[in-house]
Design a protein around this motif. Structure first.
Motif, PDB file in Angstrom:
ATOM      1  N   ILE A  84       0.878  -1.184   0.000  1.00  0.00           N
ATOM      2  CA  ILE A  84       0.000   0.000   0.000  1.00  0.00           C
ATOM      3  C   ILE A  84       0.907   1.223   0.000  1.00  0.00           C
ATOM      4  O   ILE A  84       1.815   1.338   0.840  1.00  0.00           O
ATOM      5  CB  ILE A  84      -0.907   0.013   1.249  1.00  0.00           C
ATOM      6  CG1 ILE A  84      -1.814  -1.218   1.227  1.00  0.00           C
ATOM      7  CG2 ILE A  84      -1.738   1.299   1.288  1.00  0.00           C
ATOM      8  CD1 ILE A  84      -2.555  -1.435   2.527  1.00  0.00           C
ATOM      9  N   ARG A  85       0.707   2.082  -0.976  1.00  0.00           N
ATOM     10  CA  ARG A  85       1.511   3.313  -1.024  1.00  0.00           C
ATOM     11  C   ARG A  85       0.678   4.460  -0.462  1.00  0.00           C
ATOM     12  O   ARG A  85      -0.439   4.726  -0.919  1.00  0.00           O
ATOM     13  CB  ARG A  85       1.954   3.625  -2.443  1.00  0.00           C
ATOM     14  CG  ARG A  85       2.674   4.962  -2.565  1.00  0.00           C
ATOM     15  CD  ARG A  85       3.643   5.006  -3.691  1.00  0.00           C
ATOM     16  NE  ARG A  85       4.789   4.127  -3.445  1.00  0.00           N
ATOM     17  CZ  ARG A  85       5.811   4.009  -4.292  1.00  0.00           C
ATOM     18  NH1 ARG A  85       5.821   4.674  -5.416  1.00  0.00           N
ATOM     19  NH2 ARG A  85       6.815   3.216  -4.001  1.00  0.00           N
ATOM     20  N   LEU A  86       1.260   5.125   0.517  1.00  0.00           N
ATOM     21  CA  LEU A  86       0.571   6.251   1.165  1.00  0.00           C
ATOM     22  C   LEU A  86       1.249   7.553   0.748  1.00  0.00           C
ATOM     23  O   LEU A  86       2.466   7.583   0.550  1.00  0.00           O
ATOM     24  CB  LEU A  86       0.657   6.117   2.690  1.00  0.00           C
ATOM     25  CG  LEU A  86       0.131   4.811   3.297  1.00  0.00           C
ATOM     26  CD1 LEU A  86       0.489   4.734   4.765  1.00  0.00           C
ATOM     27  CD2 LEU A  86      -1.374   4.712   3.116  1.00  0.00           C
ATOM     28  N   ARG A  87       0.433   8.566   0.597  1.00  0.00           N
ATOM     29  CA  ARG A  87       0.964   9.909   0.308  1.00  0.00           C
ATOM     30  C   ARG A  87       0.694  10.719   1.578  1.00  0.00           C
ATOM     31  O   ARG A  87      -0.445  10.749   2.070  1.00  0.00           O
ATOM     32  CB  ARG A  87       0.203  10.471  -0.895  1.00  0.00           C
ATOM     33  CG  ARG A  87       0.804  11.687  -1.477  1.00  0.00           C
ATOM     34  CD  ARG A  87       1.736  11.340  -2.628  1.00  0.00           C
ATOM     35  NE  ARG A  87       2.270  12.598  -3.151  1.00  0.00           N
ATOM     36  CZ  ARG A  87       3.552  12.901  -3.179  1.00  0.00           C
ATOM     37  NH1 ARG A  87       4.426  12.027  -2.762  1.00  0.00           N
ATOM     38  NH2 ARG A  87       3.955  14.058  -3.651  1.00  0.00           N
ATOM     39  N   ALA A  88       1.763  11.336   2.123  1.00  0.00           N
ATOM     40  CA  ALA A  88       1.602  12.055   3.398  1.00  0.00           C
ATOM     41  C   ALA A  88       2.269  13.420   3.327  1.00  0.00           C
ATOM     42  O   ALA A  88       3.140  13.660   2.475  1.00  0.00           O
ATOM     43  CB  ALA A  88       2.216  11.220   4.520  1.00  0.00           C
ATOM     44  N   ASP A  89       1.845  14.293   4.221  1.00  0.00           N
ATOM     45  CA  ASP A  89       2.403  15.646   4.321  1.00  0.00           C
ATOM     46  C   ASP A  89       3.183  15.745   5.626  1.00  0.00           C
ATOM     47  O   ASP A  89       2.609  15.575   6.711  1.00  0.00           O
ATOM     48  CB  ASP A  89       1.246  16.661   4.282  1.00  0.00           C
ATOM     49  CG  ASP A  89       1.769  18.086   4.277  1.00  0.00           C
ATOM     50  OD1 ASP A  89       2.641  18.384   5.122  1.00  0.00           O
ATOM     51  OD2 ASP A  89       1.323  18.892   3.438  1.00  0.00           O
ATOM     52  N   ILE A  90       4.520  15.990   5.508  1.00  0.00           N
ATOM     53  CA  ILE A  90       5.336  16.176   6.715  1.00  0.00           C
ATOM     54  C   ILE A  90       5.804  17.627   6.730  1.00  0.00           C
ATOM     55  O   ILE A  90       6.713  17.992   5.970  1.00  0.00           O
ATOM     56  CB  ILE A  90       6.559  15.224   6.726  1.00  0.00           C
ATOM     57  CG1 ILE A  90       6.103  13.764   6.678  1.00  0.00           C
ATOM     58  CG2 ILE A  90       7.432  15.488   7.946  1.00  0.00           C
ATOM     59  CD1 ILE A  90       7.239  12.757   6.610  1.00  0.00           C
ATOM     60  N   GLY A  91       5.151  18.455   7.498  1.00  0.00           N
ATOM     61  CA  GLY A  91       5.551  19.867   7.627  1.00  0.00           C
ATOM     62  C   GLY A  91       5.632  20.579   6.296  1.00  0.00           C
ATOM     63  O   GLY A  91       6.572  21.355   6.069  1.00  0.00           O
ATOM     64  N   GLY A  92       4.715  20.287   5.394  1.00  0.00           N
ATOM     65  CA  GLY A  92       4.686  20.956   4.087  1.00  0.00           C
ATOM     66  C   GLY A  92       5.408  20.180   2.999  1.00  0.00           C
ATOM     67  O   GLY A  92       5.288  20.496   1.817  1.00  0.00           O
ATOM     68  N   THR A  93       6.192  19.153   3.353  1.00  0.00           N
ATOM     69  CA  THR A  93       6.868  18.323   2.347  1.00  0.00           C
ATOM     70  C   THR A  93       6.019  17.087   2.061  1.00  0.00           C
ATOM     71  O   THR A  93       5.612  16.380   2.988  1.00  0.00           O
ATOM     72  CB  THR A  93       8.261  17.890   2.860  1.00  0.00           C
ATOM     73  OG1 THR A  93       9.015  19.057   3.183  1.00  0.00           O
ATOM     74  CG2 THR A  93       9.007  17.081   1.796  1.00  0.00           C
ATOM     75  N   LYS A  94       5.722  16.873   0.783  1.00  0.00           N
ATOM     76  CA  LYS A  94       4.904  15.708   0.401  1.00  0.00           C
ATOM     77  C   LYS A  94       5.819  14.488   0.266  1.00  0.00           C
ATOM     78  O   LYS A  94       6.860  14.569  -0.401  1.00  0.00           O
ATOM     79  CB  LYS A  94       4.202  15.930  -0.948  1.00  0.00           C
ATOM     80  CG  LYS A  94       3.458  17.258  -1.060  1.00  0.00           C
ATOM     81  CD  LYS A  94       2.226  17.303  -0.197  1.00  0.00           C
ATOM     82  CE  LYS A  94       1.488  18.629  -0.359  1.00  0.00           C
ATOM     83  NZ  LYS A  94       0.498  18.857   0.689  1.00  0.00           N
ATOM     84  N   VAL A  95       5.433  13.409   0.901  1.00  0.00           N
ATOM     85  CA  VAL A  95       6.261  12.196   0.826  1.00  0.00           C
ATOM     86  C   VAL A  95       5.398  10.983   0.442  1.00  0.00           C
ATOM     87  O   VAL A  95       4.180  10.985   0.651  1.00  0.00           O
ATOM     88  CB  VAL A  95       6.981  11.899   2.170  1.00  0.00           C
ATOM     89  CG1 VAL A  95       7.928  13.017   2.531  1.00  0.00           C
ATOM     90  CG2 VAL A  95       5.987  11.636   3.282  1.00  0.00           C
ATOM     91  N   SER A  96       6.067   9.965  -0.088  1.00  0.00           N
ATOM     92  CA  SER A  96       5.412   8.675  -0.358  1.00  0.00           C
ATOM     93  C   SER A  96       6.023   7.651   0.581  1.00  0.00           C
ATOM     94  O   SER A  96       7.241   7.678   0.826  1.00  0.00           O
ATOM     95  CB  SER A  96       5.664   8.228  -1.786  1.00  0.00           C
ATOM     96  OG  SER A  96       5.021   9.101  -2.677  1.00  0.00           O
ATOM     97  N   LEU A  97       5.221   6.768   1.118  1.00  0.00           N
ATOM     98  CA  LEU A  97       5.784   5.671   1.891  1.00  0.00           C
ATOM     99  C   LEU A  97       5.013   4.394   1.601  1.00  0.00           C
ATOM    100  O   LEU A  97       3.818   4.442   1.286  1.00  0.00           O
ATOM    101  CB  LEU A  97       5.798   5.977   3.395  1.00  0.00           C
ATOM    102  CG  LEU A  97       4.483   6.122   4.136  1.00  0.00           C
ATOM    103  CD1 LEU A  97       4.643   5.612   5.550  1.00  0.00           C
ATOM    104  CD2 LEU A  97       4.092   7.583   4.163  1.00  0.00           C
ATOM    105  N   ASP A  98       5.742   3.279   1.664  1.00  0.00           N
ATOM    106  CA  ASP A  98       5.144   1.982   1.352  1.00  0.00           C
ATOM    107  C   ASP A  98       4.984   1.166   2.621  1.00  0.00           C
ATOM    108  O   ASP A  98       5.861   1.174   3.494  1.00  0.00           O
ATOM    109  CB  ASP A  98       6.036   1.204   0.385  1.00  0.00           C
ATOM    110  CG  ASP A  98       6.058   1.821  -0.991  1.00  0.00           C
ATOM    111  OD1 ASP A  98       5.173   2.660  -1.278  1.00  0.00           O
ATOM    112  OD2 ASP A  98       6.964   1.483  -1.773  1.00  0.00           O
TER     113      ASP A  98
END
Lengths: 353, 263
Positions: A309-323
């Protein structure tokens, strides 16, 4: 000395320098991929090795013999093309026998070699068919057999899997690699597909703008990219700007949170801003042991991809992908939920270039 | 509405058929009237039994075959090379190949006579063989628009560049590539061009008449001015030859080895 030696190759078309000072040594039996986006010069390098293009400067040596000025038909190089390029007027067996006939190999020997090749590619009964009676995957296997039949010194594969559908592509790349290993033939494989390059190669040359950006094993290319381009091109990457706190200990701050990088990975001064990259699989949902840096995040999208499952998240304004691995007993987090993401500084890649 | 449209299209088709076939039927009917009061093939017997018919027809057939061979040798490598190495020159080459359609044959043949007469540097018209060679060149020029287009269309259906490179990587030189890769794959197109060339040469008048060669075209004209029923019979024969050529084009397409396997 390498079996295939490319030294300071340059190629210009008019005012356009397509290949710039490209050098590469390929050992006998090695499988090397040229990986890069369209227009990076990888196919031009391959065509220069094949003899279809003349280098503007530089030299090409095969087994110690300088072939830079030799004609394409005098190099004894096998080539497989993206568009199969089987001769439509010849049957499968006649296609495979073509190079042998040109060489003047006697009929009996030729027939035996054709049978051997068709068996090697798993199509022993299709010799009498015409190319258009075969599927794309079968046609490409025949093209491989045709290229291998005259026992070439080097095998060149020019995006041979690009025209095939996804499932055939995966199975054929395994077959190609097995055949290459079985015959021990020196191979150069051109692709823009990082997955193909990573799964098939002994070494990968990542090309960008006509130069070799990085040369290394698939493991090194993926885990230790030395330039921002390689890091971005190979795999998915999350990049952050981090501030150097202590160069000696490798401590940086990331979104106000402190992180210690792997020893020796940081060569910057205190107060400098460095680009830090983290692969999606290096980011973990929640606090996990061994991952000392915890970052607050908000889930923005959830992409279910089967086992992953690939998640798209916001860390302090930076967009990241995590699996994260799919688990039947654990549904993925809801979109909009606040989560903690833990990372280890040892997994971080410091980018240059 | 659909039924009405279909009705009118059948009417248009029928009118077209009548427009085309009525004169032919009339001519055919007239050619059968050589014997007073009854239909017979007398005019055909006279034409086919005329030694001059046999000589001129045989001459034109031989000339047509040589023209086809020369045309294939001239056009196929040219079209191949232009496609492979000089694609930018294609419009110019196409323009040149169209010139025979806009330059009257009489201009070309007078040019030939002026250039290759007995007092020129290459006195081709000084001997029968030389004149025949000149006539063959002339026929090849007349057939050029059809031959070039046919071959070029054939080349368009295959990936000439990649097939050439594939053959080169397997050790093939240019002659092998032409003979074993290019020609077999454009054979149907070459045959189409060849049959069109045949039909053109069989009916051609101006070149043969002005170069004073015993060809079928001048014979037909002579027959038309001197006989009553035989010219009609000859015209029917000429039509039959042309249609046979067109039928052969179709057959060639149908029985080409790999084309047949496609079905």
């Amino acid at each position: 000395m390498a079996f295939l030696d490319l030294t300071h190759l340059e190629k210009t078309f008019g005012a356009n320098r397509v290949v710039k000072d490209f050098s590469l040594g390929v050992a006998q039996g090695e499988f090397v991929s040229l990986l890069g986006p369209s227009g990076c010069g990888k196919t031009t390098v391959l065509r220069m090795v094949a003899g279809f293009e003349q280098p503007t400067t530089g030299s090409i040596r095969i087994d110690g013999q300088d072939v830079t000025g030799a004609k394409a038909n005098a190099r004894n190089i096998g080539m497989v093309f993206q568009a199969y390029a089987l001769f439509p007027n010849l049957t499968v067996a006649e296609n495979v026998a073509f190079g042998l006939r040109v060489k003047g190999v006697p009929r009996a020997e030729r027939d035996a070699r054709v049978t051997e090749m068709l068996r090697l590619i798993g199509l022993p009964d299709l010799g009498a068919r015409f190319p258009f009676q075969l599927s794309g995957g079968q046609q490409q296997r025949v093209a491989l057999a045709r290229a291998l039949a005259p026992r070439p010194r080097v095998l060149l594969l020019d995006e041979p899997l690009s025209a095939l559908d996804a499932k055939i592509r995966v199975s054929l790349r395994t077959e190609i690699r097995e055949i290459q290993k079985e015959l021990g033939i020196t191979t150069i494989f051109v692709t823009h597909d990082q997955e193909e390059a990573l799964s098939m190669s002994d070494r990968i040359v990542v090309m960008n703008g006509g130069i070799a950006d990085q040369v290394g094993s698939p493991f090194d290319i993926y885990n230790r990219p030395t330039t921002r381009f390689v890091a971005n091109f190979v795999g998915t990457l999350n990049t952050f700007d981090a501030r150097v706190e202590n160069p000696e200990t490798g401590t940086v701050t990331l979104g106000g949170v402190s992180m210690t990088l792997a020893e020796g990975s940081l060569s910057a001064r205190k107060g400098d801003t460095v680009a830090i990259a983290l692969r999606p699989e290096a980011l973990h949902l929640g606090r996990t042991e061994g991952r000392e840096t915890v970052l607050p995040a908000r889930i923005e999208a959830v992409h279910f991809m089967g086992s992953v499952i690939r998640l798209r998240a916001d860390i302090g304004g930076t967009k990241v992908s995590l699996d994260t691995f799919n688990r039947a007993d654990q549904p993925p987090p809801a979109v909009g939920s606040a989560m903690e993401i833990s990372v280890s500084g040892r997994d971080a890649i410091v980018l240059r270039g | 509405m659909i039924r009405s449209a279909r009705f009118w299209s059948w009417i248009a088709f029928g009118a077209g058929l009548l427009y085309f076939f009525l004169p032919l039927i009339g001519m055919f009917e007239f050619s059968l009237r050589a014997k007073r009061g009854e239909y017979s093939f007398l005019a055909y017997e006279r034409v086919l039994g005329d030694p001059q018919f046999q000589q001129t027809f045989l001459y034109s057939v031989v000339m047509a075959l040589f023209t086809i061979v020369w045309g294939v040798f001239l056009v196929t490598p040219t079209a191949f090379w232009v496609r492979l190495k000089m694609p930018k020159l294609r419009p110019y080459i196409e323009f040149i190949t169209l010139l025979p359609l806009v330059i009257p044959p009489i201009v070309i043949v007078f040019g030939y006579i002026r250039l290759y007469n007995t007092s020129s540097f290459l006195p081709l018209t000084g001997s029968a063989l030389g004149t025949d060679i000149l006539l063959m060149f002339g026929y090849a020029v007349l057939a050029l628009p059809y031959m070039y287009r046919a071959v070029d269309t054939g080349l368009r259906t295959i990936d000439v560049g990649t097939l050439t490179e594939a053959a080169q990587s397997l050790g093939a030189g240019w002659i092998t590539i032409m003979a074993r890769v290019v020609l077999p794959n454009v054979l149907v197109a070459v045959l189409s061009g060849a049959f069109l060339t045949f039909a053109i040469v069989i009916g051609e008048y101006v070149f043969a008449a002005l170069l004073n060669r015993p060809a079928f075209g001048p014979y037909m004209v002579w027959m038309g001015g001197n006989k009553a029923y035989e010219p009609a019979a000859l015209a029917v024969i000429a039509f039959t030859i042309t249609w046979a050529c067109m039928g052969l084009i179709q057959l060639a397409t149908r029985f080409s080895k790999h084309e047949r396997a496609k079905r």
